[in-house]
Design a protein around this motif. Structure first.
Motif, PDB file in Angstrom:
ATOM      1  N   TYR A 119       0.254   4.812  -8.834  1.00 20.71           N
ATOM      2  CA  TYR A 119      -1.134   5.183  -8.570  1.00 20.71           C
ATOM      3  C   TYR A 119      -1.230   5.591  -7.099  1.00 20.71           C
ATOM      4  O   TYR A 119      -0.723   4.887  -6.221  1.00 20.71           O
ATOM      5  CB  TYR A 119      -2.060   4.005  -8.866  1.00 20.71           C
ATOM      6  CG  TYR A 119      -3.485   4.228  -8.443  1.00 20.71           C
ATOM      7  CD1 TYR A 119      -4.326   5.040  -9.195  1.00 20.71           C
ATOM      8  CD2 TYR A 119      -3.979   3.640  -7.297  1.00 20.71           C
ATOM      9  CE1 TYR A 119      -5.629   5.261  -8.798  1.00 20.71           C
ATOM     10  CE2 TYR A 119      -5.287   3.845  -6.898  1.00 20.71           C
ATOM     11  CZ  TYR A 119      -6.109   4.656  -7.652  1.00 20.71           C
ATOM     12  OH  TYR A 119      -7.402   4.873  -7.256  1.00 20.71           O
ATOM     13  N   MET A 120      -1.887   6.723  -6.840  1.00 20.79           N
ATOM     14  CA  MET A 120      -1.985   7.267  -5.491  1.00 20.79           C
ATOM     15  C   MET A 120      -3.439   7.491  -5.118  1.00 20.79           C
ATOM     16  O   MET A 120      -4.226   7.969  -5.931  1.00 20.79           O
ATOM     17  CB  MET A 120      -1.236   8.600  -5.448  1.00 20.79           C
ATOM     18  CG  MET A 120      -1.252   9.291  -4.128  1.00 20.79           C
ATOM     19  SD  MET A 120      -0.522  10.966  -4.161  1.00 20.79           S
ATOM     20  CE  MET A 120       0.728  10.861  -5.385  1.00 20.79           C
ATOM     21  N   GLU A 121      -3.805   7.138  -3.888  1.00 21.92           N
ATOM     22  CA  GLU A 121      -5.118   7.453  -3.325  1.00 21.92           C
ATOM     23  C   GLU A 121      -4.907   8.261  -2.050  1.00 21.92           C
ATOM     24  O   GLU A 121      -4.052   7.915  -1.240  1.00 21.92           O
ATOM     25  CB  GLU A 121      -5.888   6.180  -2.964  1.00 21.92           C
ATOM     26  CG  GLU A 121      -6.432   5.433  -4.134  1.00 21.92           C
ATOM     27  CD  GLU A 121      -7.310   4.259  -3.712  1.00 21.92           C
ATOM     28  OE1 GLU A 121      -8.088   3.813  -4.547  1.00 21.92           O
ATOM     29  OE2 GLU A 121      -7.228   3.799  -2.551  1.00 21.92           O
ATOM     30  N   LEU A 122      -5.696   9.331  -1.904  1.00 15.13           N
ATOM     31  CA  LEU A 122      -5.617  10.169  -0.713  1.00 15.13           C
ATOM     32  C   LEU A 122      -6.936  10.105   0.053  1.00 15.13           C
ATOM     33  O   LEU A 122      -8.005   9.906  -0.544  1.00 15.13           O
ATOM     34  CB  LEU A 122      -5.328  11.621  -1.102  1.00 15.13           C
ATOM     35  CG  LEU A 122      -3.996  11.873  -1.797  1.00 15.13           C
ATOM     36  CD1 LEU A 122      -3.925  13.295  -2.316  1.00 15.13           C
ATOM     37  CD2 LEU A 122      -2.840  11.585  -0.860  1.00 15.13           C
ATOM     38  N   ASP A 123      -6.855  10.298   1.371  1.00 14.94           N
ATOM     39  CA  ASP A 123      -8.053  10.317   2.204  1.00 14.94           C
ATOM     40  C   ASP A 123      -8.933  11.514   1.848  1.00 14.94           C
ATOM     41  O   ASP A 123      -8.445  12.538   1.355  1.00 14.94           O
ATOM     42  CB  ASP A 123      -7.666  10.403   3.682  1.00 14.94           C
ATOM     43  CG  ASP A 123      -6.958   9.151   4.183  1.00 14.94           C
ATOM     44  OD1 ASP A 123      -7.054   8.095   3.519  1.00 14.94           O
ATOM     45  OD2 ASP A 123      -6.309   9.235   5.240  1.00 14.94           O
ATOM     46  N   ASP A 124     -10.226  11.386   2.130  1.00 11.34           N
ATOM     47  CA  ASP A 124     -11.171  12.483   1.926  1.00 11.34           C
ATOM     48  C   ASP A 124     -10.780  13.669   2.810  1.00 11.34           C
ATOM     49  O   ASP A 124     -10.204  13.486   3.891  1.00 11.34           O
ATOM     50  CB  ASP A 124     -12.586  12.048   2.293  1.00 11.34           C
ATOM     51  CG  ASP A 124     -13.094  10.914   1.416  1.00 11.34           C
ATOM     52  OD1 ASP A 124     -12.471  10.622   0.382  1.00 11.34           O
ATOM     53  OD2 ASP A 124     -14.127  10.323   1.781  1.00 11.34           O
ATOM     54  N   ASN A 161     -12.682  10.774  -3.108  1.00 10.36           N
ATOM     55  CA  ASN A 161     -12.135  10.053  -4.263  1.00 10.36           C
ATOM     56  C   ASN A 161     -10.925  10.768  -4.849  1.00 10.36           C
ATOM     57  O   ASN A 161     -10.809  10.928  -6.058  1.00 10.36           O
ATOM     58  CB  ASN A 161     -13.203   9.840  -5.334  1.00 10.36           C
ATOM     59  CG  ASN A 161     -14.382   9.053  -4.820  1.00 10.36           C
ATOM     60  OD1 ASN A 161     -14.211   8.082  -4.100  1.00 10.36           O
ATOM     61  ND2 ASN A 161     -15.572   9.489  -5.154  1.00 10.36           N
ATOM     62  N   GLU A 192      -7.555  10.751  -6.138  1.00  6.17           N
ATOM     63  CA  GLU A 192      -6.679   9.727  -6.660  1.00  6.17           C
ATOM     64  C   GLU A 192      -6.012  10.220  -7.929  1.00  6.17           C
ATOM     65  O   GLU A 192      -6.476  11.184  -8.546  1.00  6.17           O
ATOM     66  CB  GLU A 192      -7.459   8.439  -6.949  1.00  6.17           C
ATOM     67  CG  GLU A 192      -8.574   8.644  -7.942  1.00  6.17           C
ATOM     68  CD  GLU A 192      -9.471   7.435  -8.101  1.00  6.17           C
ATOM     69  OE1 GLU A 192      -9.190   6.379  -7.504  1.00  6.17           O
ATOM     70  OE2 GLU A 192     -10.454   7.537  -8.833  1.00  6.17           O
ATOM     71  N   GLY A 193      -4.928   9.573  -8.303  1.00  3.58           N
ATOM     72  CA  GLY A 193      -4.262   9.979  -9.531  1.00  3.58           C
ATOM     73  C   GLY A 193      -3.156   9.024  -9.925  1.00  3.58           C
ATOM     74  O   GLY A 193      -2.621   8.283  -9.103  1.00  3.58           O
ATOM     75  N   GLY A 203      -2.411   9.222   2.463  1.00  7.07           N
ATOM     76  CA  GLY A 203      -2.928   8.116   1.676  1.00  7.07           C
ATOM     77  C   GLY A 203      -1.852   7.102   1.364  1.00  7.07           C
ATOM     78  O   GLY A 203      -0.861   6.983   2.081  1.00  7.07           O
ATOM     79  N   SER A 204      -2.046   6.392   0.255  1.00  5.18           N
ATOM     80  CA  SER A 204      -1.123   5.320  -0.104  1.00  5.18           C
ATOM     81  C   SER A 204      -0.759   5.397  -1.584  1.00  5.18           C
ATOM     82  O   SER A 204      -1.450   6.037  -2.375  1.00  5.18           O
ATOM     83  CB  SER A 204      -1.750   3.960   0.207  1.00  5.18           C
ATOM     84  OG  SER A 204      -2.960   3.810  -0.511  1.00  5.18           O
ATOM     85  N   LEU A 205       0.338   4.737  -1.917  1.00  5.11           N
ATOM     86  CA  LEU A 205       0.857   4.733  -3.275  1.00  5.11           C
ATOM     87  C   LEU A 205       1.339   3.326  -3.619  1.00  5.11           C
ATOM     88  O   LEU A 205       1.920   2.642  -2.772  1.00  5.11           O
ATOM     89  CB  LEU A 205       2.037   5.709  -3.381  1.00  5.11           C
ATOM     90  CG  LEU A 205       2.814   5.698  -4.681  1.00  5.11           C
ATOM     91  CD1 LEU A 205       2.954   7.113  -5.201  1.00  5.11           C
ATOM     92  CD2 LEU A 205       4.172   5.085  -4.496  1.00  5.11           C
TER      93      LEU A 205
END
Length: 161
Positions: free
Chosen positions: A114-119, A145, A147-148, A91-93
């Protein structure tokens, strides 16, 4: 606890790599079936790796953007006896922080990100067309979803300055 290396590429830009070997564990989900057996499932996010660019703004503030990858270890105790494969995701940060130089090449940083990861998806290994009552059928775990938010304080040491 994590560790990182950064390569200063001029006054305003740095390229970095951060590794966190510690696990982040989700809460355990429990389900009691009609035959009084309990199913328990949780997940550990292990070996978080981040490659990032850090843009230094005058005054000690910096902006950060990066690529993230981590392993998701599924922890299960299934009433059916099924097991689930561990998976990896990416994912991305994005983040913002403040760095204050101290003495002797040492600095302290305060950072929020803030981080989002792929399903991710994993199954019990039973093929869709091979599912029977005898083998417990096909079961699949889907997580979306992911994320964190993260906050940290870091003590840094600069070599060669």
């Amino acid at each position: 606890m994590s560790g990182f290396l950064e390569l200063n590429m001029g006054e305003f830009l740095s390229l970095g790599y951060e590794h966190t070997p510690d696990s982040i564990t989700t809460p355990e989900n429990r389900r009691i079936t009609n035959v009084n057996s309990t199913t328990k499932v949780s997940a550990d996010f292990n070996d978080l790796n981040i490659a990032y660019l850090k843009f230094n703004v005058p005054g000690g503030v910096y902006l950060k953007a990066g690529y993230v990858e981590t392993d998701v270890d599924v922890k299960e105790k299934m009433a059916s006896g099924s097991t689930y494969a561990n998976v990896s995701t990416e994912g991305s940060l994005i983040g913002v922080g403040y760095s204050q130089a101290l003495q002797g090449g040492v600095a302290i940083r305060l950072e929020g990100s803030y981080m989002e990861l792929d399903d991710v998806m994993t199954s019990n290994g039973v093929a869709k067309d091979g599912a029977t009552v005898a083998n417990g059928g096909r079961n699949q775990i889907d997580a979306s979803n992911l994320e964190g938010a993260n906050a940290k304080i870091a003590l840094t040491f600069t070599l060669g300055k």
